[in-house]
Design a protein around this motif. Structure first.
Motif, PDB file in Angstrom:
ATOM      1  N   ALA A   1     -10.152  -5.789  -4.093  1.00 26.40           N
ATOM      2  CA  ALA A   1     -10.092  -7.028  -4.876  1.00 26.40           C
ATOM      3  C   ALA A   1      -8.960  -6.964  -5.894  1.00 26.40           C
ATOM      4  CB  ALA A   1     -11.430  -7.263  -5.575  1.00 26.40           C
ATOM      5  N   ASP A   2      -8.808  -5.819  -6.542  1.00 23.66           N
ATOM      6  CA  ASP A   2      -7.738  -5.660  -7.536  1.00 23.66           C
ATOM      7  C   ASP A   2      -6.365  -5.783  -6.907  1.00 23.66           C
ATOM      8  OD1 ASP A   2      -9.532  -5.381  -9.462  1.00 23.66           O
ATOM      9  OD2 ASP A   2      -8.968  -3.343 -10.089  1.00 23.66           O
ATOM     10  N   ALA A   3      -6.270  -5.337  -5.638  1.00 19.98           N
ATOM     11  CA  ALA A   3      -4.975  -5.399  -4.966  1.00 19.98           C
ATOM     12  C   ALA A   3      -4.694  -6.807  -4.448  1.00 19.98           C
ATOM     13  CB  ALA A   3      -4.949  -4.396  -3.810  1.00 19.98           C
TER      14      ALA A   3
ATOM     15  N   HIS B   1      -5.127  -2.839   3.205  1.00 22.49           N
ATOM     16  CA  HIS B   1      -4.402  -3.767   2.341  1.00 22.49           C
ATOM     17  C   HIS B   1      -3.032  -4.119   2.916  1.00 22.49           C
ATOM     18  CE1 HIS B   1      -2.681  -5.708  -1.121  1.00 22.49           C
ATOM     19  NE2 HIS B   1      -1.717  -4.799  -1.183  1.00 22.49           N
ATOM     20  N   HIS B   2      -2.323  -3.108   3.420  1.00 23.16           N
ATOM     21  CA  HIS B   2      -0.976  -3.355   3.959  1.00 23.16           C
ATOM     22  C   HIS B   2      -1.010  -3.878   5.388  1.00 23.16           C
ATOM     23  CE1 HIS B   2       1.402  -1.930   0.624  1.00 23.16           C
ATOM     24  NE2 HIS B   2       0.680  -0.824   0.536  1.00 23.16           N
TER      25      HIS B   2
ATOM     26  N   VAL C   1      -3.944   3.465  -7.047  1.00 24.81           N
ATOM     27  CA  VAL C   1      -5.384   3.334  -7.299  1.00 24.81           C
ATOM     28  C   VAL C   1      -5.875   4.492  -8.176  1.00 24.81           C
ATOM     29  CG1 VAL C   1      -7.665   3.332  -6.223  1.00 24.81           C
ATOM     30  CG2 VAL C   1      -5.801   2.051  -5.168  1.00 24.81           C
ATOM     31  N   GLY C   2      -5.359   5.689  -7.855  1.00 20.93           N
ATOM     32  CA  GLY C   2      -5.774   6.869  -8.602  1.00 20.93           C
ATOM     33  C   GLY C   2      -5.442   6.759 -10.073  1.00 20.93           C
ATOM     34  N   ALA C   3      -4.250   6.223 -10.354  1.00 21.81           N
ATOM     35  CA  ALA C   3      -3.845   6.091 -11.745  1.00 21.81           C
ATOM     36  C   ALA C   3      -4.749   5.109 -12.475  1.00 21.81           C
ATOM     37  CB  ALA C   3      -2.393   5.622 -11.805  1.00 21.81           C
ATOM     38  N   ARG C   4      -5.280   4.108 -11.756  1.00 21.38           N
ATOM     39  CA  ARG C   4      -6.089   3.079 -12.407  1.00 21.38           C
ATOM     40  C   ARG C   4      -7.559   3.508 -12.561  1.00 21.38           C
ATOM     41  NH1 ARG C   4      -5.839  -1.677  -9.088  1.00 21.38           N
ATOM     42  NH2 ARG C   4      -3.623  -1.230  -9.025  1.00 21.38           N
TER      43      ARG C   4
ATOM     44  N   LEU D   1     -10.430   7.798   0.771  1.00 20.38           N
ATOM     45  CA  LEU D   1     -10.908   6.422   0.840  1.00 20.38           C
ATOM     46  C   LEU D   1      -9.816   5.442   0.415  1.00 20.38           C
ATOM     47  CD1 LEU D   1     -13.681   5.825   1.811  1.00 20.38           C
ATOM     48  CD2 LEU D   1     -14.452   5.552  -0.551  1.00 20.38           C
ATOM     49  N   ALA D   2      -9.138   5.750  -0.683  1.00 21.86           N
ATOM     50  CA  ALA D   2      -8.088   4.859  -1.180  1.00 21.86           C
ATOM     51  C   ALA D   2      -6.934   4.791  -0.175  1.00 21.86           C
ATOM     52  CB  ALA D   2      -7.565   5.347  -2.529  1.00 21.86           C
TER      53      ALA D   2
END
Lengths: 372, 391
Positions: free
Chosen positions: A185-187, A241-242, A299-302, A233-234
């Motif tokens: 959703a964030d992406a 996503h891509h 994603v990891g950074a967030r 998972l990410a």
């Protein structure tokens, strides 16, 4: 005594033994062909009309323009062939012209094919990128559903996969679902994720077009930290996503077409054609892997996990045995030196932020325990 | 059989091609395919045909192949224009789920299967219409669509009958091909029927069926120690049956070809054909062993003191090197296999058929007249695009 040769007039299938002579003193120099026995003249070939057709090393086969296509004068024996060639110097030029013409044709055709390959190498990724956004997400989701049935058929028992934890409201399943939904959703992705942790002997995880993702129990067994789990998972959600599934489908088709051009088999039904296309395709999967890694990094950074944990896990799985390392060459997820470096250079998460809580990770880790 | 043919009316077909020369030129041609990305294959094909044709001598006069590489190239390009839409259709269908996709796939694959027959017939037409003997051209008439339809329907029946209908299909297709073959103004006829080949076929079929049945039986009764060896036995027996069958079919079918009063007599020994396959297997095995040792040596050097597996590992973790390794190995394997099978199996088959043939009443072929030109370039292109090329 004129030399002997074999003659076909190109009209009737009779073969005649003939004698021939080459005259240069008349207005039109010619090969005079005469019957071997009676010495009656059968035909006169003006030497400007004479051409050589393919024959064996010690033979010379001649035809003549203006005569039937099959009319041939055929000479055998190296001394005779050599002597005759000397009397017909134009043949040499004809051969040289012919060779030049063939080389030109080969050059043009190869050049055209080379530019096609170049267009493919640089153009198809762009084309696939350009096409994918115009294909509606609903269509891709449908494609995913179709693939889903096939996957369940392959890995499941009688088409039914075994979930590690069947309760969708368990702590583990809720945590995974929350993570996956928030990430997509964030992406700004149009897809709804559906992560299935299932019992399977192969340590693997993958995503289908449209959001369905699998995490196998054998991989979970080898997953030691929450960061590793979140990283995988990410990474898979990055593929979703891509829209790499669709991307890959378009690229694979284009590769098949190209290999068909080169091998001459347009249907790609032959093993050689199919295999060739599959091998060349690893190029695209490498690029896709890189993109999915970058997605995992962001994603990891967030949300708080170290994407380099992904590399640790892949190394652990592949390092199980030497054979596993060898087959990395053929793997779609090879951990190359470049990839490892790229993963380690991704931003580290801010301290204190965690993708999964301790309790959640313990629950996830224990999901498949009854199958190990 | 040959003993009865020693009268003046029977002329032998001889094949004089040296295998080493063939291999050398073919090898050079394969190397040139690399820098031309395969374009050179049309020239290699033309070379091969010229070689086979001009070394095949019938009653003192060789065959002549008049086709050119340019015609093959043009034919291929035209065929591509035809296959592109089919290819795109396959792609679009792969996006569809469920019943529509499945039906679409079956329809497209069925069409391709149909076109294989079409391409075979057109390819044969291309070759025959570019074949001369004693200055007279051969030709293939009849309709490629009619031939492909027959082949398609027969092959469905063969599948439904678990192969038992094969002799009927084989006879029907051989008849259609040869009864529509012309040498100048003279039409070839074909006297074979399913009975011509029924004996050898059903014998070979029985061998395969019984051995498969035995294996299944052993598996059911659970005699596992014997069961483990059974697949090897089936493969050996099946291979022998296949070789036997292929030599019998060619012997009897080629011998059923008539050209007016003239006829073909062909004898192909099963053991000669088996010898070729054995030679092919042994050479391939030898090549694999040599490649294994050469590969290990190179990798040991590349991997330094750590040894072979470390060498493989160091290459496999380097993206471009591993891609090059895989693609190079693929090209090398496919090329070597194809080169070997062309030099041993295809060459051997031509030699067996040509060298084992006689033309009876050859003198009746002295007054055949040439007919008008009929030259299409498209046919062979289809054959190439569907990968059904023969010689």
């Amino acid at each position: 005594m004129n030399p002997l040769a074999r003659y076909h007039d190109g009209r009737v299938s009779a073969a005649r033994d003939v004698t021939f002579a080459i005259t240069r003193d008349t207005a039109t120099p010619a090969i005079i062909i005469a019957d071997g026995q009676t010495h009656d003249v059968i035909d006169r070939w003006p030497i400007d009309d004479v051409f050589e057709v393919h024959g064996l090393a010690n033979r010379l086969r001649l035809g003549a323009r203006g005569r039937p296509d099959g009319a041939r004068l055929s000479l055998t024996g190296a001394p005779l062939v050599e002597a005759t060639r000397k009397l017909l110097p134009a043949l040499k030029n004809q051969q040289a012209n012919e060779r030049r013409e063939q080389r030109r044709l080969i050059g043009i055709a190869s050049g055209a094919l080379f530019s096609l390959v170049a267009a493919y190498v640089f153009g198809i990724p762009l084309l696939a990128r350009a096409l994918v956004p115009s294909i509606p997400p609903e269509w891709e989701s449908q494609l995913g559903e179709a693939t889903l049935a096939q996957i369940d058929q392959i890995i499941g028992y009688q088409g039914q996969v075994t979930f590690c934890d069947e309760d969708p409201d368990s702590l583990a399943n809720r945590a995974i679902d929350r993570f996956a939904r928030t990430v997509l959703a964030d992406a700004g992705s149009p897809f709804t994720p559906d992560v299935k942790v299932v019992a399977a002997y192969i340590p693997n995880a993958f995503a289908l077009p449209g959001g369905h993702s699998y995490y196998f129990s054998a991989l979970l067994e080898q997953t030691e930290t929450a960061d590793e789990f979140a990283g995988v998972l990410a990474h898979e959600l990055g593929h979703v996503h891509h829209r790499h599934g669709l991307d890959g489908l378009i690229s694979t088709s284009a590769t098949g077409l190209l290999v068909g051009f080169v091998l001459g088999d347009m249907t790609g039904l032959s093993v050689a054609g199919g295999l060739g296309a599959a091998l060349i395709d690893t190029r695209f999967s490498r690029e896709a892997e890189h993109e999915a890694d970058a997605f995992a990094g962001a994603v990891g950074a967030r949300y708080g996990f170290d994407p380099a944990a992904l590399a640790t896990l892949i190394e652990r799985v592949a390092g199980d045995n030497e054979a596993g390392r060898f087959f990395q060459v053929f793997s779609t997820h090879p951990l190359t030196v470049e990839r490892r470096v790229a993963l380690e250079q991704l931003p580290k998460p801010p301290p204190g932020l965690r993708a999964f809580g301790d309790e959640e990770w313990t629950a996830i880790k224990l999901m498949c325990d009854r199958f190990s | 059989m040959a003993a009865g043919l020693n009268d003046s009316a029977a002329a032998p077909v001889t094949f004089t091609g040296p295998r080493d020369e063939f291999f050398g030129r073919l090898f050079g041609g394969y190397l040139l395919m690399l820098p031309t990305l395969g374009v050179y294959r049309f020239w290699v094909t033309t070379f091969k045909r010229r070689f086979y044709w001009s070394h095949t001598v019938i009653d003192g006069d060789p065959l002549e192949y008049t086709g050119t590489a340019r015609q093959l190239l043009v034919g291929f390009l035209l065929a591509i224009a035809f296959f592109l839409p089919a290819y795109i259709a396959l792609f679009v269908l792969s996006l569809f789920a469920g019943v529509i996709g499945a039906i679409g796939y079956v329809v497209v694959l069925g069409c391709l299967w149909f076109f294989v027959g079409y391409a075979q017939y057109r390819g044969r037409d291309f070759r025959l219409s570019r074949t001369l003997w004693r200055g007279i051209r051969f030709d293939q008439k009849g309709s490629a669509v009619a031939y492909a339809t027959r082949r398609f329907l027969w092959s469905l029946l063969v599948v439904v009958t678990l192969g038992l209908a094969y002799p009927f299909m084989s006879a029907s297709l051989w008849r259609y091909r040869y009864a529509n073959t012309w040498f100048g103004d003279r039409q070839v006829s074909f006297e074979g029927t399913w009975r011509t080949i029924a004996g050898p076929f059903y014998r070979a079929y029985a061998v395969v069926a019984v051995s498969v049945g035995l294996v299944v039986g052993l598996g059911v009764t659970g005699n596992l120690r014997v069961f483990a060896l059974a697949p090897v036995a089936v493969i050996v027996l099946g291979g022998l049956a296949l070789v036997y069958w292929r030599s019998r079919e060619a012997t009897r079918m080629f011998s059923a070809i008539r050209l007016g009063p003239a006829r073909v007599e062909t004898t192909i020994k099963a053991r000669s054909l088996f010898g070729q396959h054995l030679a092919f297997g042994l050479v391939w095995l030898l090549l694999v062993i040599v490649a294994w040792f050469a590969g290990s040596a190179i990798l040991a050097v590349a991997g330094g003191a750590e040894g072979t597996l470390a060498g493989i590992r160091s290459i496999s973790t380097n993206g471009w090197a591993s891609a090059a390794l895989v693609v190079g190995g693929y090209v090398l394997t496919v090329g070597a296999f194809s080169l070997l099978s062309e030099t041993i199996l295809d060459f051997g088959w031509w030699k067996l058929v040509a060298g084992g043939s006689w033309i009876v009443n050859v003198e009746s072929l002295g007054d055949v007249r040439a007919i008008d030109e009929d030259r299409s370039t498209l046919g062979e292109g289809f054959a190439d695009a569907l990968n059904v090329g023969a010689f």
